[in-house]
Structures are given as C-alpha cells and as structure tokens.
Motif scaffolding. Structure first.
Motif, short mmCIF file in Angstrom:
data_model
loop_
_atom_site.label_atom_id
_atom_site.label_comp_id
_atom_site.label_asym_id
_atom_site.label_seq_id
_atom_site.Cartn_x
_atom_site.Cartn_y
_atom_site.Cartn_z
N GLY B 466 0.84 -1.19 0.00
CA GLY B 466 0.00 0.00 0.00
C GLY B 466 0.88 1.24 0.00
N ARG B 467 0.29 2.37 0.44
CA ARG B 467 1.08 3.61 0.46
C ARG B 467 2.25 3.45 1.42
NH1 ARG B 467 -3.22 8.59 0.13
NH2 ARG B 467 -4.79 7.41 -1.05
N LEU B 468 3.40 3.87 0.95
CA LEU B 468 4.63 3.64 1.71
C LEU B 468 5.03 4.89 2.48
CD1 LEU B 468 6.22 1.64 -1.17
CD2 LEU B 468 5.87 0.73 1.14
N ASP B 469 5.66 4.66 3.61
CA ASP B 469 6.06 5.75 4.49
C ASP B 469 7.39 6.32 4.00
OD1 ASP B 469 6.82 7.43 6.49
OD2 ASP B 469 6.27 6.06 8.12
N GLU B 470 7.30 7.41 3.22
CA GLU B 470 8.51 7.97 2.63
C GLU B 470 9.35 8.71 3.65
OE1 GLU B 470 7.72 10.00 -1.05
OE2 GLU B 470 6.51 8.33 -1.81
N VAL B 471 8.68 9.23 4.67
CA VAL B 471 9.42 9.94 5.73
C VAL B 471 10.31 8.95 6.48
CG1 VAL B 471 9.20 11.32 7.83
CG2 VAL B 471 7.60 11.65 5.93
N ALA B 472 9.76 7.77 6.75
CA ALA B 472 10.55 6.74 7.45
C ALA B 472 11.74 6.32 6.59
CB ALA B 472 9.68 5.54 7.77
N ALA B 473 11.53 6.25 5.28
CA ALA B 473 12.63 5.86 4.38
C ALA B 473 13.79 6.84 4.50
CB ALA B 473 12.14 5.80 2.93
N VAL B 474 13.47 8.13 4.57
CA VAL B 474 14.52 9.15 4.69
C VAL B 474 15.20 9.03 6.06
CG1 VAL B 474 14.97 11.64 4.81
CG2 VAL B 474 13.40 10.73 3.08
N ARG B 475 14.39 8.80 7.08
CA ARG B 475 14.91 8.74 8.44
C ARG B 475 15.81 7.52 8.62
NH1 ARG B 475 10.12 8.79 11.11
NH2 ARG B 475 10.13 6.52 11.17
N GLU B 476 15.36 6.38 8.12
CA GLU B 476 16.09 5.13 8.38
C GLU B 476 17.26 4.91 7.43
OE1 GLU B 476 13.05 2.15 8.54
OE2 GLU B 476 12.01 3.28 10.12
N MET B 477 17.18 5.50 6.25
CA MET B 477 18.25 5.39 5.26
C MET B 477 18.78 3.96 5.10
SD MET B 477 20.73 8.42 4.56
CE MET B 477 21.17 9.35 5.99
N ASN B 478 17.86 3.07 4.86
CA ASN B 478 18.20 1.67 4.60
C ASN B 478 18.37 1.53 3.09
OD1 ASN B 478 18.39 -1.05 4.54
ND2 ASN B 478 16.56 -1.44 5.79
N LEU B 479 19.62 1.69 2.63
CA LEU B 479 19.86 1.89 1.20
C LEU B 479 20.59 0.76 0.50
CD1 LEU B 479 20.99 5.64 1.46
CD2 LEU B 479 18.67 4.76 1.22
N SER B 480 20.97 -0.27 1.27
CA SER B 480 21.55 -1.44 0.61
C SER B 480 21.39 -2.66 1.51
CB SER B 480 23.02 -1.21 0.26
OG SER B 480 23.81 -1.30 1.41
N ALA B 481 21.49 -3.86 0.89
CA ALA B 481 21.31 -5.10 1.64
C ALA B 481 22.39 -5.19 2.72
CB ALA B 481 21.39 -6.28 0.69
N ASN B 482 22.00 -5.62 3.91
CA ASN B 482 22.96 -5.69 5.00
C ASN B 482 23.96 -6.84 4.79
OD1 ASN B 482 21.65 -3.62 6.38
ND2 ASN B 482 20.10 -5.08 7.09
#
Lengths: 449, 482
Positions: B466-482
């Motif tokens: 569904g609609r994704l939390d874009e603010v959380a994406a910026v906050r968490e900055m999970n940008l590559s596979a761990n």
C-alpha cells in the motif's frame, strides 16, 4: 490511414471524438499555432513495413566489422553476457515501465534498483550507492562536483592515468564554472606520488584516480588517498567493476567516492551505449550525492516496500538548487548489471576476473617474445597492458585489421610521446588459440615492416 | 519478496565458465593488490535468478500491461521491431573505439550511416541546421544546449549571466542552466496559463543569455506569443531554447526552428517511442541553428564525397566532449527504426491524434474535475483536485484510486502553478476504448470522492504494497542489503 504510426483510430472513431470536443477538424485543435508556421510536409521518406525496415537495418549491420577478434578495451570490454539477462530485460514489465515515482506499481523496478545498489556496495566495499548515472565519464564529472560541494573548495587534481576521454569530458563540463583542474602526469604507468604530494594543499577539493588505470596498471592507492585526506580533500576513484572480482577494493583503500563504467557487467558494447555509470560513497556524504536512490520502508500494514528516497536533493524538488540536473538515468542497464552480478555470483565474478587476468598474462609474455616488442611499463596489470612496438602502433594495428584483429588501441592517440605503444586488452572471451594467432600475426607484420 | 541476496545458498552457481585455456599465472598479481574477501554476491542458480526477476517484473505497471496517462512523459507504445533490430549483433557487438583505429571509420560504416541519417531526420523534424545525438537523456540534452548557448556568448565576448525560465518549466531546466554556470530568473505564468509576456519583457535585459521554453508548455498550452518572444530575445543577442519534452504535440506539423528557436532538445524515449526502461536509458538529441553549428560537441559525423562516413574530432570552437562516444547508440538505433517505420505521414498522425485524444479527455472530464485553464489544449490537459479537496480528497488519493482500477496515475502536483494538479497525456497510441475506460474510471473516482472518501484514502489495495512511508525511508536510510 497508415497503419504504421501505431495510431489505432478508425475514421468513425475520429469523427466521434471531434464531435464530442465540438470541433469540425483536427486542424481546428491547432488554431493557437499560427498557420504560417505549420508545415505541409517533411522531407522524410514514406513509412515502410516491418519487413523492409528489418532488411534495411540488417544490411547496415553488415557494414560493421564485428567479425574482428577483439583485443580492444580502453575502458569498454568484450565480456560474455549470459543469455538470461536479455531474456529478463525483454519483459515488457521492465522494459516499458516508467520511472518509479508511484512505488505501489513499481516494486519490481525499485527492488531491482535496490539490489543493484547493494551489488555495487559489496563490490566496491562502500556504504551507499545510487541507482545509476549515465556512464563512467559523467559519473567522474558528478563525483568531482560532489567533492567540491562537500569540501566547498574548487580545485581538482586528476591523475593522467584516468581515461583520457573522461578527462576531456570533465574539462568540457566545467569550462564555464568556477572549477580548477590540474592533471598530474604518471610515473612508470602509475600515480606519481611525488608530484601529487607537491600539489596537495588545503585548496584541493578532491583527487581523481583510476584503478586499473588507462594503461591497465594496478596499484594500491591507499597512501595517496591518505595524503588527500590529510589536506581535507576527498578521493574519487574510478574502477573497472570486473576487476573487483579479485582486486583490492576502493573501500579498503579509503576512497570517498567510487565511480565507474558498468558496461562490463552484462551490457553489450553497442557502439558506445547505452551503458551505465555507478557511484558509491560513505553514508555521511549521501545527501550530497547526485542521482536517484532507492531505500526500504514500510506501508500502513507494516509490509516492507521500496521507494525513491532522499528526493530533496533532486531537480524535480529543488530545481536550480539541486545536487545535479540528472532525471532519467540508465535504469534498465542497471537492472542488467544487477542480474549479471546475481548470475555470476560470489565465485563466478572471481573466476571471470581470474580468467581475464590469466589470459592477459599469457598474452603479455607471448607478445614480449616477439623480436622488437618490449614492455612499456614495469607495473603490474589486470587484464590490459601496454607494449612498445618498433614503430607507430597506429600503423601496426592498422595492418592487423587486415589479418582479422582489432588488436588494441594506439596509446599515442591520447598521450604524446607514446606513439609506439599499444594498449591490449584480453577478456574471458579470448582463447589461447586466438592469442597465439595474434602473436603470430603481430610477429609477421613487424618482420615485414 | 525476499532480496536475491536472501535466496543465496553457499556453493550454488548460476553460470558455468570455460576452463582456463592458457597456463594459469595466479601469482602474477600479488596478494597486496588483491581483495581480502570475496564480494558477497548471491549464490543462486540460473532458474533462481530468472524466477526472481520475472516475479519482480510482475509487480510493475508498464505500457505493455497498462495505460499511462502520464503528463509530459509521453508514455506511448514502444514498437517491438525497434527492439529486435537493436539486438542485431552487427551493432550490439560493435566496439566504440573501432573508428579510432587506422582507417577505422571504414570498419563501422553501418553505424555511422545510422547516426548520420538520424541526424538528418531530426534536423528536418525540428527545422534545425545540425544535430548532435550524444546527450544520453533529456536533462543531459538541456545541459548540452545551455553549454552551446554559453559557447556562443563567449565567442562573441558577450557578458551575459542569466537564463529566463517560466515557472511552469520542468525542474531540469533551472537545474541544467545552473550547472552550466548561469543564474536563473523565474518568470510567472499569467491567467491564461502561459508565460506572462509583460513580466518576461521586464526581465529581458542585456545580461540575459537565453530563454528556455517548453512548447506546448506543461499545461499543454501553446503560447501564441512564442514567435514574438524569439524575436525579442534575438534583439538582445540572446538565444531561445526549445525543451522538446512536449514535442509529441507538434511533431510532423510544427518545427521549432520555423518558430524562431535556436537550440532544441528531443527526448527520443518520449516522442520517438524508445522504451522508458523504468527510468532510462533515454537519449536527448540536440539541434542548433546554423550559427551555433561550430560549437557542437566532438566528434561530428560527416559524409564524404565518395559516399562514405567519417568522424571529425577537429572542431576548434566545439564545447568539447559531453559523451565518451556517440551517445546512447542502441537507443538512437531504435528511434531510427521507428522513423523508418512511420515516415513523414505517420509523424503527422502522431501529433494529430495525441492532441485529439487529450482534448477528448478534457471535454469528457471537465464536468467532474476542475479545469483551471478551460480552452483547447494540445497533447495534455491539466485538471485540479480542488473540488474533491472539500471532501478531503487530494490529487494523491485520486492517483492511488486509479491504480486499483488498473490505470497508472497521471502526473500529479506538477506543474507547480496548479493547485492539486493532475496532468493527463494520453498519447496517440491508446484506442478509443482505452480512453473511454479511463474516463469511466475517473468519473467513478469523482463519485467515490463525494460518497465514500474514506475508501479512497486507503487506496491502493490491489497492489503488492500500500502507500509507503517515505518519511521513514529518509529517516532510516536503509539503502543497501545488510
């Protein structure tokens, strides 16, 4: 009406639409455009059938000499592309999708881009990567600008071992900007430490280095990167991704911004493009990085999903204050690279790199056995090396075309005083037989000179 | 869906490589120059990879599966023949440095002919004297175009610092002008939706290097002052840039060069039907009038007297290298095939039907949505969700509601000058039945917005997420596979 314009309307439908709109003709819809500026016809041939177009393009393709055995590299390589890549790229759901601004209907594109970013990070041992740039050359330019933004300085030192075409691009892009470039000449085919150290001071925003460099030489550049850091400058390093199957990584050397041309990761040579540029950096610089970035987040039901993130850096939000003007990138090419890295995998990439290095090593020593052929540099190389010929490399390579080889690149094209030097590249595609045949051909050309 | 990395099984292989045919020489590269640990790439089979990415593809909307009424993006059908010809090995295996070998141009005559002919076609279509095909995207074309403008002024000793850009322009325009070294002055739009002519004249002083216009503009409107604007800019020795993002409205009927434009960029991935690829690769050809010819980037393709083609690298006044080679050749080749297919008559049908379809949608929907600029439009029309706002429904909610009905949303919140904008561009390749289905969907949503707004806030419900939390994406900055 011509069927080939891919317009699906029949006359009755057209009339129906005009009636609904309340006009009598399509011409009326163009009434805002002064009539004298509307052309009657264009000097372009009449549309053709699919059969004719295929025939025409096939005929043109036969006028290209792709039959030559390829020892030509210079940053662009004849690597193997596994068949599965093209099969996946041909899926219309990837091929004909739009930029993933509506993430709910673009999770495929977004997750694949995230996997591309992850692959680049793992390959380079860097923390974050973007979803692609146009190519290796524009990536260096973007990295230089990024170094200037981070440091608020404007001088860039560029090693002469960086691909000369990319250095020319850098020069063109910045000719109207308050940026200063200095090229630092190489020493024995690798970075000239002494000269670099002399030029490094606190006015330098960044250094741009390349490994393997244009001559194919490889090096541990940790010391020069440390020296850059000592004056507060960033180190931009351009890399050849296949080589990272075995070579010491830019991350391990301490590089701040890593860029490169991704063509070798599953993309055809295709006469120069489309290719894919990549860029990776440290997390602390991510907000200064250009280009789209995909991140993970959650939806209202706590399901994991992917979105374009940190968009406040980009032109559609920041307009004249954006970190870059880039909008479209090379998404489908990045997807090809993500698939390539998955197919090759941990062992496969290492093996490709070893095969390239072994083939090149064999070719190097084989060619050095030829009378009047000598080494150009002492430095170690990966899959590409320079040899010195008894006369202009341009002419010898020209002769070898007649014997069926694209034998290498005449280095004198870009480096004054190196007219006799040929740059020869060997990938996993070449066999012992082809290398032996090249050596025999070169020997006979030199003998008859 | 799991990441490909999470499907990894140690030891599993995707590709079998040939055995080394030469005596191996592993010791040649010393361990000090080698990486310590292998890159942690997936260890998966070929089927794992094929199934993973095939299943990922099924989470996408695409032209091949859905209608994209996406304003200013020209998401038209991408003919399959253009794909198949581009895969021809005589092109796909061609090394870009081959022409630089001795007499190398002779080795690539087919490719050079494609480039030369494409340049001639695009020059004819735009009314320009000369083209370069090197820019790799629209924004890259803009940057090239502004660099050409700068080179012109430099050669004349003009000291000009500003570029004027209307507020309805794409964000790439001001970004491109800035990174080319100019400062940007934004000109407001008037009540008719086009650049305010009086405000423009006031800003048009001697220090203006050029003006960047999109025609028709992002409201889908053609500025009838355009030839006059060009004249006024020329009077102060400025140059006028044509952003070709919306050429689909005019192609085959109106040539920017005839209107007085000096520099033009085209998006081959819009008007000329090359696939968008989920965000590229595109191609952004740039055309110029005669007096700017000498500034074009190197290399230039030339036709010799004997009918062969050659590359010329000696252009003294050139802006230099903006691309390593000849641009996104594979994309240019697809556009060339498209032009051969449709021909001049087909081009005219493109703009005719792009405009016809947009106006059809405009009249059919204006009863249900506010239409801030209610006049005949060109290839796109811009509605506003301001009426639906009274029920708490925003353009975003309408967009997400459309997804559940099987349509890609229009471009929303752009142009910035329209509140709650919804910019609709149907293109010429969608049938009347498809347009009607879209119109019905929009009506249905308008109805739902007044009857049952809560439902729309939850849309989309038919998608993998569904609609994704874009603010959380910026906050968490999970940008590559761990």
């Amino acid at each position: 009406m011509s069927r080939a314009s891919y317009v699906p309307f029949v006359e009755s439908e057209r009339q129906e639409l005009l009636k609904e709109i309340g006009v009598n003709s399509i011409d009326e819809l163009f009434s805002d455009v002064p009539r004298e500026f509307q052309v009657k016809s264009l000097n372009i041939p009449k549309g053709k059938s699919e059969i004719e177009v295929e025939r025409r393009i096939k005929a043109l393709s036969r006028q290209n000499r792709t039959d030559l055995i390829c020892f030509l590299g210079g940053g662009f390589y004849d690597h193997y592309t596994p068949a599965a890549i093209d099969a996946i790229l041909s899926r219309g759901e990837f091929l004909t999708a739009y930029t993933p601004y509506q993430p709910e209907v673009a999770q495929g594109t977004l997750q694949a881009a995230f996997e591309f970013q992850s692959g680049i990070c793992r390959l380079t041992e860097m923390e974050v990567a973007n979803a692609s740039l146009y190519d290796g050359g524009t990536a260096i330019y973007e990295a230089a600008m990024m170094a200037a933004r981070v440091t608020r300085r404007n001088k860039i030192l560029v090693d002469c071992g960086v691909n000369p075409i990319y250095r020319k691009m850098l020069e063109s892009y910045t000719s109207n900007l308050d940026m200063q470039f200095e090229c630092v000449s190489t020493n024995g085919g690798t970075v000239n430490r002494e000269k670099f150290l002399k030029k490094l001071d606190n006015s330098v925003a960044g250094i741009v280095i390349q490994n393997p460099n244009f001559f194919g030489c490889i090096d541990d550049l940790t010391d020069i990167i440390d020296a850059a850091h000592n004056v507060g400058a960033l180190a931009v390093m351009s890399v050849y991704p296949i080589s990272l199957g075995i070579l010491k990584t830019p991350g391990a050397m301490g590089a701040d911004i890593v860029v490169g041309e991704g063509q070798s990761l599953g993309l055809p040579l295709s006469f120069g493009g489309p290719y894919v540029g990549f860029m990776a950096t440290r997390k602390k610089y991510v907000r200064k990085m250009p280009g789209r970035i995909v991140g993970i987040t959650r939806d209202d039901q706590n399901r994991k999903g992917f979105v374009l993130t940190l968009q406040a850096r980009e032109q559609h939000i920041r307009r004249e204050k954006a970190t870059s003007n880039i909008c479209s990138n090379e998404n489908l090419c990045a997807l090809a690279s993500a698939i390539y890295l998955s197919l090759m995998g941990k062992e496969g990439l290492k093996e490709v790199a070893e095969l390239c290095a072994d083939n090149a090593s064999y070719a190097y020593y084989k060619l050095l056995e030829i009378p009047n052929v000598s080494r150009a540099f002492k430095s170690t190389f990966f899959n590409e090396f320079c040899i010195k010929l008894p006369c202009d490399a341009k002419d010898i390579i020209g002769e070898l075309i007649d014997k069926g080889f694209a034998a290498g690149f005449p280095v004198g094209r870009y480096y004054e005083g190196m007219e006799n030097v040929a740059l020869i590249s060997v990938t996993e595609m070449r066999t012992k037989e082809e290398i032996d045949n090249l050596a025999a051909a070169l020997e006979s050309v030199i003998r008859d000179w | 869906m799991k990441l490909i990395y999470e499907k990894s099984v140690p030891g599993r292989r995707g590709v079998q490589l040939p055995d080394c045919s030469v005596p191996p020489h592993k010791a040649r590269i010393p361990s000090s120059l080698r990486r310590e640990k292998s890159a942690v790439l997936p260890e998966v089979s070929e089927l794992d990879v094929v199934r993973h990415y095939t299943n990922l593809s099924r989470k996408n909307f695409s032209i091949d599966t859905n209608f994209y009424p996406l304003g200013s993006c020209t998401m038209k059908y991408n003919p399959k023949v253009c794909e198949s010809v581009a895969k021809n090995e005589g092109f796909s295996r061609l090394h870009p440095l081959l022409p630089q070998l001795r007499n190398g141009g002779i080795l690539t005559q087919g490719a050079l002919k494609v480039l030369y002919n494409s340049e001639r076609f695009f020059a004819e279509i735009t009314g320009m004297a000369e083209m370069t095909l090197q820019p790799m995207a629209g924004a890259h074309g803009e940057l090239t175009g502004v660099m050409l403008i700068a080179a012109y002024h430099k050669s004349k000793g003009n000291n000009k610092k500003r570029i004027l850009i209307p507020d309805s322009a794409h964000g790439t325009n001001p970004a491109s002008a800035t990174i080319a070294g100019y400062s940007v002055t934004t000109i407001p739009s008037n009540k008719d939706g086009v650049m305010d002519f009086e405000a423009f004249k006031k800003e048009l002083t001697d220090d203006v290097a050029g003006v960047m216009l999109t025609a028709p503009n992002t409201l889908g409107l053609f500025n009838s002052h355009v030839t006059e604007i060009c004249k006024l800019v020329h009077e102060i020795d400025g140059l006028v840039y044509y952003d070709g993002a919306n050429l689909n409205a005019l192609v085959g009927r109106v040539r920017p060069g005839d209107l007085g434009f000096d520099v033009v960029h085209l998006n081959l991935h819009k008007t000329f039907a090359t696939p968008h690829g989920g965000g590229g690769p595109g191609a952004g050809a740039v055309g110029v009038i005669d007096k700017l010819r000498k500034f074009l980037p190197v290399s230039r393709i030339e036709k010799r007297d004997d009918g062969t083609y050659a590359l010329n690298y000696n252009a003294e006044d050139s802006i230099g290298y903006i691309s390593a080679f000849y641009g996104n050749f594979g994309i240019i080749l697809r556009a060339y095939a498209y032009l051969l297919m449709i021909g001049a008559d087909g081009l005219r049908e493109v703009s005719d039907h792009a405009v016809l379809s947009a106006n059809y949608i405009r009249v059919k929907l204006k009863e249900f949505y506010d239409l801030p600029y209610d006049r005949i439009c060109m290839h796109e029309c811009v509605f506003s969700a301001s009426r639906q706002m009274k029920n708490g429904i925003h353009a975003l909610d309408i967009a997400k509601g459309l997804i559940d009905l099987g349509f890609h949303p229009p471009t929303i919140y752009f142009p910035l000058i329209v509140k709650e904008a919804m910019m609709i561009e149907p293109t010429e390749t969608e049938s009347k039945a498809e347009l009607d289905a879209f119109i019905e969907a929009m009506k249905k949503i308008a109805q739902e917005a007044s009857d049952n707004p809560e439902e729309l806030h939850n849309a989309p419900i038919s998608t993998p997420v569904g609609r994704l939390d874009e603010v959380a994406a910026v906050r968490e900055m999970n940008l590559s596979a761990n």
